[in-house]
Design a protein around this motif. Sequence first.
Motif: not given
Length: 93
Positions: A48-53, A60-72
Amino acid sequence: MKTLISIVAFSALLAAPATAQTWSSNAPKIGPVNQPEGLLIQAYPTSSNHCQAGYQPVVVGGVICCGKPNSAAPAPTQVSYTASCPAGTKGCS
């Protein structure tokens, strides 16, 4: 004397909004925040994805948040443990 105190109090009451506005306008202007170089942002696999479009869950640093990944995201690995010492030897588990 009573008239003087009334005039000073009235003047202070009129000047209060102007001084408050002057003080708050001295606050620093904060621009856009840049992403630090070399920061590893991995995609977080989820159903499920509850992030913005345009965003997805990332780590990021062990924390799950919304963003755009820069690595696989790394592939999960399976680890098998075997006994490294014979049964009954002290210090082994």
